[in-house]
Design a protein around this motif. Structure first.
Motif, PDB file in Angstrom:
ATOM      1  N   VAL A   6      16.346  88.806  89.115  1.00  0.00           N
ATOM      2  CA  VAL A   6      15.360  88.369  88.124  1.00  0.00           C
ATOM      3  C   VAL A   6      14.869  89.572  87.314  1.00  0.00           C
ATOM      4  N   PRO A   7      14.341  89.330  86.121  1.00  0.00           N
ATOM      5  CA  PRO A   7      13.822  90.434  85.302  1.00  0.00           C
ATOM      6  C   PRO A   7      12.663  91.159  85.980  1.00  0.00           C
ATOM      7  N   LEU A   8      12.479  92.402  85.625  1.00  0.00           N
ATOM      8  CA  LEU A   8      11.361  93.180  86.152  1.00  0.00           C
ATOM      9  C   LEU A   8      10.039  92.690  85.592  1.00  0.00           C
ATOM     10  N   HIS A   9      10.041  92.286  84.324  1.00  0.00           N
ATOM     11  CA  HIS A   9       8.801  91.836  83.679  1.00  0.00           C
ATOM     12  C   HIS A   9       8.468  90.422  84.149  1.00  0.00           C
ATOM     13  N   PRO A  10       7.292  90.212  84.745  1.00  0.00           N
ATOM     14  CA  PRO A  10       6.944  88.882  85.279  1.00  0.00           C
ATOM     15  C   PRO A  10       7.038  87.765  84.243  1.00  0.00           C
ATOM     16  N   ALA A  11       6.700  88.043  82.986  1.00  0.00           N
ATOM     17  CA  ALA A  11       6.689  86.997  81.959  1.00  0.00           C
ATOM     18  C   ALA A  11       8.088  86.488  81.642  1.00  0.00           C
ATOM     19  N   TYR A  12       9.124  87.264  81.985  1.00  0.00           N
ATOM     20  CA  TYR A  12      10.496  86.887  81.668  1.00  0.00           C
ATOM     21  C   TYR A  12      11.217  86.238  82.843  1.00  0.00           C
ATOM     22  N   ARG A  13      10.556  86.151  83.988  1.00  0.00           N
ATOM     23  CA  ARG A  13      11.210  85.561  85.159  1.00  0.00           C
ATOM     24  C   ARG A  13      11.371  84.054  84.987  1.00  0.00           C
ATOM     25  N   PRO A  14      12.370  83.460  85.630  1.00  0.00           N
ATOM     26  CA  PRO A  14      12.646  82.034  85.419  1.00  0.00           C
ATOM     27  C   PRO A  14      11.430  81.157  85.682  1.00  0.00           C
ATOM     28  N   ASP A  15      11.201  80.222  84.780  1.00  0.00           N
ATOM     29  CA  ASP A  15      10.076  79.302  84.886  1.00  0.00           C
ATOM     30  C   ASP A  15      10.261  78.403  86.107  1.00  0.00           C
ATOM     31  N   SER A  16       9.281  78.401  87.001  1.00  0.00           N
ATOM     32  CA  SER A  16       9.418  77.664  88.263  1.00  0.00           C
ATOM     33  C   SER A  16       9.514  76.156  88.037  1.00  0.00           C
ATOM     34  N   ASP A  17       8.782  75.634  87.051  1.00  0.00           N
ATOM     35  CA  ASP A  17       8.858  74.193  86.766  1.00  0.00           C
ATOM     36  C   ASP A  17      10.226  73.811  86.219  1.00  0.00           C
ATOM     37  N   ALA A  18      10.780  74.669  85.371  1.00  0.00           N
ATOM     38  CA  ALA A  18      12.111  74.391  84.829  1.00  0.00           C
ATOM     39  C   ALA A  18      13.152  74.406  85.946  1.00  0.00           C
ATOM     40  N   LEU A  19      13.041  75.368  86.867  1.00  0.00           N
ATOM     41  CA  LEU A  19      13.969  75.413  88.003  1.00  0.00           C
ATOM     42  C   LEU A  19      13.813  74.179  88.885  1.00  0.00           C
ATOM     43  N   ARG A  20      12.583  73.738  89.072  1.00  0.00           N
ATOM     44  CA  ARG A  20      12.355  72.527  89.878  1.00  0.00           C
ATOM     45  C   ARG A  20      13.030  71.322  89.240  1.00  0.00           C
ATOM     46  N   ARG A  21      12.932  71.213  87.907  1.00  0.00           N
ATOM     47  CA  ARG A  21      13.575  70.095  87.219  1.00  0.00           C
ATOM     48  C   ARG A  21      15.097  70.183  87.335  1.00  0.00           C
ATOM     49  N   HIS A  22      15.626  71.413  87.308  1.00  0.00           N
ATOM     50  CA  HIS A  22      17.066  71.560  87.466  1.00  0.00           C
ATOM     51  C   HIS A  22      17.498  71.123  88.868  1.00  0.00           C
ATOM     52  N   ARG A  23      16.749  71.532  89.885  1.00  0.00           N
ATOM     53  CA  ARG A  23      17.086  71.121  91.266  1.00  0.00           C
ATOM     54  C   ARG A  23      17.027  69.604  91.402  1.00  0.00           C
ATOM     55  N   LYS A  24      16.060  69.009  90.740  1.00  0.00           N
ATOM     56  CA  LYS A  24      15.892  67.553  90.844  1.00  0.00           C
ATOM     57  C   LYS A  24      17.123  66.823  90.319  1.00  0.00           C
ATOM     58  N   GLY A  25      17.807  67.426  89.369  1.00  0.00           N
ATOM     59  CA  GLY A  25      19.000  66.808  88.809  1.00  0.00           C
ATOM     60  C   GLY A  25      20.248  67.005  89.654  1.00  0.00           C
ATOM     61  N   CYS A  26      20.138  67.776  90.723  1.00  0.00           N
ATOM     62  CA  CYS A  26      21.284  68.022  91.621  1.00  0.00           C
ATOM     63  C   CYS A  26      21.149  67.100  92.833  1.00  0.00           C
ATOM     64  N   GLU A  27      21.850  65.978  92.828  1.00  0.00           N
ATOM     65  CA  GLU A  27      21.690  64.973  93.891  1.00  0.00           C
ATOM     66  C   GLU A  27      22.013  65.546  95.264  1.00  0.00           C
ATOM     67  N   TRP A  28      23.011  66.387  95.353  1.00  0.00           N
ATOM     68  CA  TRP A  28      23.419  66.951  96.639  1.00  0.00           C
ATOM     69  C   TRP A  28      22.322  67.802  97.257  1.00  0.00           C
ATOM     70  N   TYR A  29      21.456  68.400  96.432  1.00  0.00           N
ATOM     71  CA  TYR A  29      20.432  69.301  96.926  1.00  0.00           C
ATOM     72  C   TYR A  29      19.404  68.575  97.794  1.00  0.00           C
ATOM     73  N   HIS A  30      19.223  67.298  97.551  1.00  0.00           N
ATOM     74  CA  HIS A  30      18.190  66.527  98.243  1.00  0.00           C
ATOM     75  C   HIS A  30      18.747  65.702  99.399  1.00  0.00           C
ATOM     76  N   GLN A  31      20.045  65.857  99.676  1.00  0.00           N
ATOM     77  CA  GLN A  31      20.645  65.059 100.742  1.00  0.00           C
ATOM     78  C   GLN A  31      20.588  65.786 102.083  1.00  0.00           C
TER      79      GLN A  31
END
Length: 282
Positions: free
Chosen positions: A257-282
């Motif tokens: 991840v980037p050193l600058h905290p403001a540039y690190r991946p958005d946690s809500d966006a990552l959560r939405r991406h995980r939600k779209g991966c059906e295998w992740y929740h099985q």
């Protein structure tokens, strides 16, 4: 859709170069700027000279907060209160045009250049666009699917690569934030690193560094297909059927991840991406 003409003061011509490199325009008073919306064309007009550049807004106007990226203005930074972000379309002005010429082309009288002039007539916007030549790769919005006889396939491939990589400034920002390395593989081969959106691309306003990952092209494809995702602990997660493949070594690997905290991946966006991966929740 409204276009805009934004004035650069005659005494501060360097402001365009600063804004181009920063990727945003700061204003002292919201005024008419408050109506600028993502996706709208903005033409910068240098007083006493004419049109200087054509950009496309990637954000609405917002208040500059304490965590905002610093601007590089040569005058008093504290005077600026609001900002909108943009992507460069072109600064190749093929011929100068006077304010009067624009009025004639539009068939109406425009008031003298204000800090921001809205342009609602398509004819006026088309006239101003006609003053510009070469455009940045963000203008490659459509790629023909079928091969056309006589088509330069190298040029076609270059355009497809430019489109796949996303808009130039977004990719360059991710390269800077991730120090030129893939967030999953640590590959430093710049030519195969791509700007991946975490939340799907819905226009240039989604081109925020925190909504992106710098990924090697094959990892980007797997991420878009939902076969790779990132856990809440920022570890790489692979679909079960990939874990015995050549990609298996990346499973449970900490994401770079980037050193600058403001540039690190958005946690809500990552959560939405995980939600779209059906295998992740099985």
């Amino acid at each position: 859709m409204t276009s805009w003409i934004v004035k650069i003061g005659k005494t501060t011509p360097q402001h365009w170069v600063i804004a181009r490199d920063d990727g945003f325009w700061d204003v002292r008073e919201p005024g008419p700027f408050r109506d600028i919306a993502p996706g709208e064309d903005v033409f910068f007009w240098l007083s006493g000279t004419g049109f200087r550049s054509w950009v496309r807004a990637t954000s609405s106007l917002y208040m500059i907060g304490p965590s905002a990226s610093p601007a590089h203005w040569t005058d008093d930074h504290n005077q600026y209160s609001h900002r909108f972000e943009f992507e460069l379309v072109s600064e190749d002005v093929t011929r100068p045009a006077t304010w009067g010429e624009m009025q004639v082309a539009a068939g109406r009288n425009y008031a003298p250049p204000a800090p921001a002039n809205p342009v609602n007539e398509p004819a006026t916007s088309a006239f101003v666009k006609s003053l510009f030549g070469n455009q940045a790769d963000i203008t490659f919005t459509t790629i023909p699917v079928a091969y056309q006889i006589g088509e330069d396939m190298r040029e076609r491939a270059e355009r497809q690569i430019a489109l796949r990589r996303g808009q130039a400034r977004f990719r360059n920002s991710l390269i800077d934030a991730y120090r030129g390395r893939c967030a999953v593989t640590d590959s430093a081969v710049i030519s195969v690193l791509e700007a991946a959106h975490i939340d799907r691309y819905f226009g240039t306003h989604t081109n925020r560094v925190a909504n992106g990952l710098l990924l090697r092209s094959d990892i980007h494809a797997l991420f878009d297909l939902g076969l790779i995702t990132v856990s809440s602990h920022l570890t790489v997660q692979l679909a079960p059927w990939l874990r015995d493949s050549e990609y298996g070594n990346f499973h449970d690997k900490p994401l770079t991840v980037p050193l600058h905290p403001a540039y690190r991946p958005d946690s809500d966006a990552l959560r939405r991406h995980r939600k779209g991966c059906e295998w992740y929740h099985q």
